[in-house]
Each structure stands twice: as structure tokens, then as C-alpha cells.
Design a protein around this motif. Structure first.
Motif, PDB file in Angstrom:
ATOM      1  N   GLY A 219      60.818 -61.808  34.449  1.00  0.00           N
ATOM      2  CA  GLY A 219      59.574 -61.870  33.470  1.00  0.00           C
ATOM      3  C   GLY A 219      58.885 -60.475  32.567  1.00  0.00           C
ATOM      4  N   CYS A 220      57.735 -60.320  34.485  1.00  0.00           N
ATOM      5  CA  CYS A 220      56.487 -60.331  34.870  1.00  0.00           C
ATOM      6  C   CYS A 220      56.984 -58.152  34.525  1.00  0.00           C
ATOM      7  N   GLU A 221      58.309 -58.331  35.069  1.00  0.00           N
ATOM      8  CA  GLU A 221      58.284 -56.792  34.822  1.00  0.00           C
ATOM      9  C   GLU A 221      58.579 -56.742  33.148  1.00  0.00           C
ATOM     10  N   GLY A 222      59.238 -57.720  32.735  1.00  0.00           N
ATOM     11  CA  GLY A 222      59.193 -56.993  31.348  1.00  0.00           C
ATOM     12  C   GLY A 222      57.884 -56.621  30.530  1.00  0.00           C
ATOM     13  N   VAL A 223      57.355 -57.745  30.988  1.00  0.00           N
ATOM     14  CA  VAL A 223      55.996 -58.252  30.467  1.00  0.00           C
ATOM     15  C   VAL A 223      55.067 -56.030  31.234  1.00  0.00           C
ATOM     16  N   ASN A 224      55.095 -55.807  31.759  1.00  0.00           N
ATOM     17  CA  ASN A 224      54.758 -53.909  31.966  1.00  0.00           C
ATOM     18  C   ASN A 224      55.630 -53.254  31.471  1.00  0.00           C
ATOM     19  N   ARG A 225      56.218 -53.629  31.452  1.00  0.00           N
ATOM     20  CA  ARG A 225      57.286 -52.607  30.406  1.00  0.00           C
ATOM     21  C   ARG A 225      57.307 -52.148  28.886  1.00  0.00           C
ATOM     22  N   ALA A 226      56.444 -53.304  28.701  1.00  0.00           N
ATOM     23  CA  ALA A 226      55.905 -53.664  27.209  1.00  0.00           C
ATOM     24  C   ALA A 226      54.448 -53.408  26.659  1.00  0.00           C
ATOM     25  N   LEU A 227      53.488 -53.595  27.910  1.00  0.00           N
ATOM     26  CA  LEU A 227      52.226 -53.337  28.181  1.00  0.00           C
ATOM     27  C   LEU A 227      52.369 -51.828  28.347  1.00  0.00           C
ATOM     28  N   THR A 228      52.745 -51.082  28.782  1.00  0.00           N
ATOM     29  CA  THR A 228      52.788 -49.898  28.677  1.00  0.00           C
ATOM     30  C   THR A 228      53.698 -48.827  27.501  1.00  0.00           C
ATOM     31  N   ARG A 229      54.320 -49.736  26.678  1.00  0.00           N
ATOM     32  CA  ARG A 229      54.408 -48.724  25.593  1.00  0.00           C
ATOM     33  C   ARG A 229      53.401 -49.441  24.670  1.00  0.00           C
ATOM     34  N   MET A 230      52.304 -49.725  24.900  1.00  0.00           N
ATOM     35  CA  MET A 230      51.244 -50.358  23.892  1.00  0.00           C
ATOM     36  C   MET A 230      50.607 -49.530  23.741  1.00  0.00           C
ATOM     37  N   TYR A 231      50.195 -49.280  25.337  1.00  0.00           N
ATOM     38  CA  TYR A 231      49.396 -48.288  25.343  1.00  0.00           C
ATOM     39  C   TYR A 231      49.669 -46.872  24.768  1.00  0.00           C
ATOM     40  N   GLN A 232      50.947 -46.241  25.661  1.00  0.00           N
ATOM     41  CA  GLN A 232      51.146 -45.227  25.004  1.00  0.00           C
ATOM     42  C   GLN A 232      51.503 -45.057  23.897  1.00  0.00           C
ATOM     43  N   ASP A 233      51.910 -45.799  23.222  1.00  0.00           N
ATOM     44  CA  ASP A 233      52.069 -45.642  21.198  1.00  0.00           C
ATOM     45  C   ASP A 233      50.765 -45.695  20.336  1.00  0.00           C
ATOM     46  N   GLY A 234      49.511 -46.256  21.417  1.00  0.00           N
ATOM     47  CA  GLY A 234      48.728 -46.269  20.151  1.00  0.00           C
ATOM     48  C   GLY A 234      48.065 -47.509  19.790  1.00  0.00           C
ATOM     49  N   THR A 235      49.047 -48.727  20.404  1.00  0.00           N
ATOM     50  CA  THR A 235      48.418 -49.923  19.440  1.00  0.00           C
ATOM     51  C   THR A 235      47.656 -50.447  19.906  1.00  0.00           C
ATOM     52  N   ALA A 236      47.283 -50.436  21.628  1.00  0.00           N
ATOM     53  CA  ALA A 236      46.338 -51.117  22.380  1.00  0.00           C
ATOM     54  C   ALA A 236      44.845 -50.603  21.597  1.00  0.00           C
ATOM     55  N   ILE A 237      44.703 -49.185  22.129  1.00  0.00           N
ATOM     56  CA  ILE A 237      43.902 -48.115  21.553  1.00  0.00           C
ATOM     57  C   ILE A 237      43.023 -49.002  19.573  1.00  0.00           C
ATOM     58  N   ARG A 238      44.081 -48.910  18.863  1.00  0.00           N
ATOM     59  CA  ARG A 238      44.167 -49.717  17.632  1.00  0.00           C
ATOM     60  C   ARG A 238      43.491 -51.479  17.939  1.00  0.00           C
ATOM     61  N   LEU A 239      44.370 -52.113  18.361  1.00  0.00           N
ATOM     62  CA  LEU A 239      43.993 -53.287  18.431  1.00  0.00           C
ATOM     63  C   LEU A 239      42.641 -53.767  19.243  1.00  0.00           C
ATOM     64  N   LEU A 240      42.072 -52.902  20.339  1.00  0.00           N
ATOM     65  CA  LEU A 240      40.963 -53.251  20.546  1.00  0.00           C
ATOM     66  C   LEU A 240      39.554 -52.766  19.773  1.00  0.00           C
ATOM     67  N   GLN A 241      40.047 -51.653  19.160  1.00  0.00           N
ATOM     68  CA  GLN A 241      39.025 -51.641  17.550  1.00  0.00           C
ATOM     69  C   GLN A 241      38.418 -52.448  16.619  1.00  0.00           C
ATOM     70  N   LYS A 242      40.531 -52.870  16.420  1.00  0.00           N
ATOM     71  CA  LYS A 242      40.074 -53.808  15.062  1.00  0.00           C
ATOM     72  C   LYS A 242      39.913 -54.648  15.673  1.00  0.00           C
ATOM     73  N   TRP A 243      39.174 -55.825  17.191  1.00  0.00           N
ATOM     74  CA  TRP A 243      38.967 -57.194  17.176  1.00  0.00           C
ATOM     75  C   TRP A 243      37.626 -56.348  17.573  1.00  0.00           C
ATOM     76  N   PHE A 244      37.160 -55.311  18.570  1.00  0.00           N
ATOM     77  CA  PHE A 244      35.866 -55.579  19.275  1.00  0.00           C
ATOM     78  C   PHE A 244      35.001 -54.161  18.836  1.00  0.00           C
ATOM     79  N   GLY A 245      35.970 -53.184  17.565  1.00  0.00           N
ATOM     80  CA  GLY A 245      34.989 -51.740  17.607  1.00  0.00           C
ATOM     81  C   GLY A 245      33.413 -52.430  16.938  1.00  0.00           C
ATOM     82  N   ALA A 246      32.871 -53.023  16.705  1.00  0.00           N
ATOM     83  CA  ALA A 246      31.445 -53.150  15.961  1.00  0.00           C
ATOM     84  C   ALA A 246      31.078 -53.819  16.905  1.00  0.00           C
ATOM     85  N   SER A 247      31.560 -54.392  18.291  1.00  0.00           N
ATOM     86  CA  SER A 247      30.386 -54.992  18.832  1.00  0.00           C
ATOM     87  C   SER A 247      30.206 -54.309  19.407  1.00  0.00           C
TER      88      SER A 247
END
Length: 262
Positions: A219-247
Motif C-alpha cells: 500500500g505504501c508503494e502504491g501511495v508513493n507512486r500516486a503521489l509522484t504522479r500527482m506532482y509530475q502531472d501538475g495536480t499537486a500545485i493546482r490543489l495547493l493554489q486552489k486551497w492556500f494560494g490566497a493565504s
């Protein structure tokens, strides 16, 4: 910080039983009272950065059904052990003590402990100014220990069940200070901009991990693969900006260096 998928696989040599990996339905444990991270509305729906990240992880691990359940800082480990939840994303800082009880994927973000005070506060400018001031201590959190034990600073402590209760105490003047990870503070500050402020004076790192049942290496390996993809496809920064960009807090768009599955 380097975006290398293989970092998440370092040390992953064992195979856990009853792994979350490959499950068709995954229950994600999140906070219900942390705006911006995990918040439960009156209609029962959950929203926030950790809710979105949890859904992304579950989807990319092959789950066809993703549901959410409320966890607290006090019961995260118990709800994982008794299979009430499958993974936990709940401002869950990775520490050596916690890593003996659960297996951590990630971290999915490295927050930084900061300080929130009243908007008109001028005497508190950094963590060194907390001696003698009244600071809220949220149950189950390690943030207070980082100040009192780690730095040797001695504020007066006022216990509370959660950080939402701490913020209520700050707003009504019961405490002078709330201190924890900046992502947690940012969500509350966004709702109370006219009354509170974040000092933007970080003094620790807070690696937020994905909690799994102890020994779930697959499960840990699967989580880390998903997180790596989340950063590489731009989803991570999009979500960070969505929720905290105005802070106003500084957001890091790079994939964190994973702790390794062990």
C-alpha cells in the motif's frame, strides 16, 4: 527535494497482508474541522486539500469507490488498526514514535510550523516571543512539544480537543497563540482574515504523511507512486493554489523526498 519516483520505493522489501493496494473500495480518514485541509459540511460532504489528495491517491491505486470518514488526532491509529479507515490524510506529521505504530506513505507535503495570533498583536514576532504567553495545546498534536521540549520555550498552555477549538479560544481572547503547521493555520486564517494573522515565521518542518496499517508495504508503494504522479502531472500545485494560494504562505511545488516504506 527531488522528483524521483524511486525514492518512494526505498526499503520496500516486505509484503503486508490485507493491503489497501488493489482494493476496489477505499475509506479515507480525514479531519472534519480543518478548513482548507479537511472539513465536513452540514450536508455531510467533505472538502479540502487532503480530501482531494486522498481521492487522487485512491483513484490512482485502482479503487472504484472512495468514501471519507472523520478522524481526530487522538484516534487515527486506532481507526487504522481496526479497519474503520484504510488510509489517513489528516495533518499527520511523520514522527519516529508514530512510525512505530503505522506505515507512512509520502510525505505528500512538507508544511512548516508557524504561529497565528490576533490581527492587532505586535509583541509576538517569532517563536522566541512565546515565553509567558498563553498558547493553545490541541489534543494528540506534536506541535506543542516541538516548542516546549524541542526549543525549550515555556508558554502557558491551555488544553483543547482540537485546532478548531484552539482557534475559537484565540478569537475569544482565551489564548494569545495557536501554533501548528502552516497549512492548518492557513485554512483557519482564510475564514477569519479580519481578526487573525499568521506571522510567516516558520521554525520547523512538518512532513505530512499518508497513514496506512502497520506493515502495509504494498500500500505504501502504491501511495508513493500516486503521489509522484500527482506532482509530475501538475495536480499537486493546482490543489495547493486552489486551497492556500490566497493565504500568503509560501507553497512548495516540488515533490517531497519520501521517507521510504519500511
Amino acid at each position: 527535494m527531488v522528483a524521483v519516483a524511486s525514492l518512494g520505493l526505498t526499503g520496500c522489501t516486505a509484503t503486508a497482508t490485507a493491503s489497501v493496494s488493489g482494493k476496489s473500495a477505499i475509506v479515507v480518514g480525514v479531519k472534519a474541522d480543518q478548513p482548507g485541509l479537511g472539513f465536513k459540511a452540514q450536508d455531510g460532504t467533505y472538502s479540502g486539500f487532503e480530501v482531494d489528495v486522498g481521492r487522487y491517491i485512491a483513484d490512482h491505486m485502482g479503487a472504484s469507490r472512495v468514501t471519507f470518514k472523520t478522524v481526530t488526532s487522538d484516534n487515527r491509529e486506532d481507526l487504522l488498526r481496526n479497519h474503520t479507515v484504510d488510509i489517513v490524510l489528516a495533518s499527520y506529521s511523520i514522527t519516529p514514535d508514530r512510525a512505530r505504530e503505522v506505515t507512512f506513505g509520502g510525505p505528500y507535503y512538507v508544511a512548516h510550523q508557524d504561529i497565528m495570533v490576533h490581527r492587532d498583536e505586535t509583541r509576538i514576532r517569532s517563536v522566541r516571543d512565546l515565553t509567558g504567553r498563553t498558547m493553545c495545546k490541541a489534543s494528540g498534536s506534536v506541535s506543542t512539544e516541538r516548542i516546549v521540549e524541542g526549543l525549550g520555550i515555556k508558554p502557558r498552555l491551555a488544553p483543547a480537543p482540537s485546532y478548531s477549538d484552539c482557534v475559537a479560544k484565540l478569537l475569544d481572547g482565551t489564548v494569545d497563540v495557536v501554533s501548528t503547521g502552516d497549512l492548518v493555520l492557513a485554512g483557519f486564517a482564510a475564514r477569519n482574515r479580519s481578526r487573525v494573522k499568521i506571522l510567516n515565521a516558520p521554525f520547523t518542518d512538518e512532513p505530512y504523511g499518508v497513514g496506512l496499517r502497520n506493515g502495509d508495504i504494498d500500500g505504501c508503494e502504491g501511495v508513493n507512486r500516486a503521489l509522484t504522479r500527482m506532482y509530475q502531472d501538475g495536480t499537486a500545485i493546482r490543489l495547493l493554489q486552489k486551497w492556500f494560494g490566497a493565504s500568503g504562505i509560501t507553497l512548495n511545488p516540488e515533490v517531497p523526498e519520501y521517507e521510504g516504506c519500511s
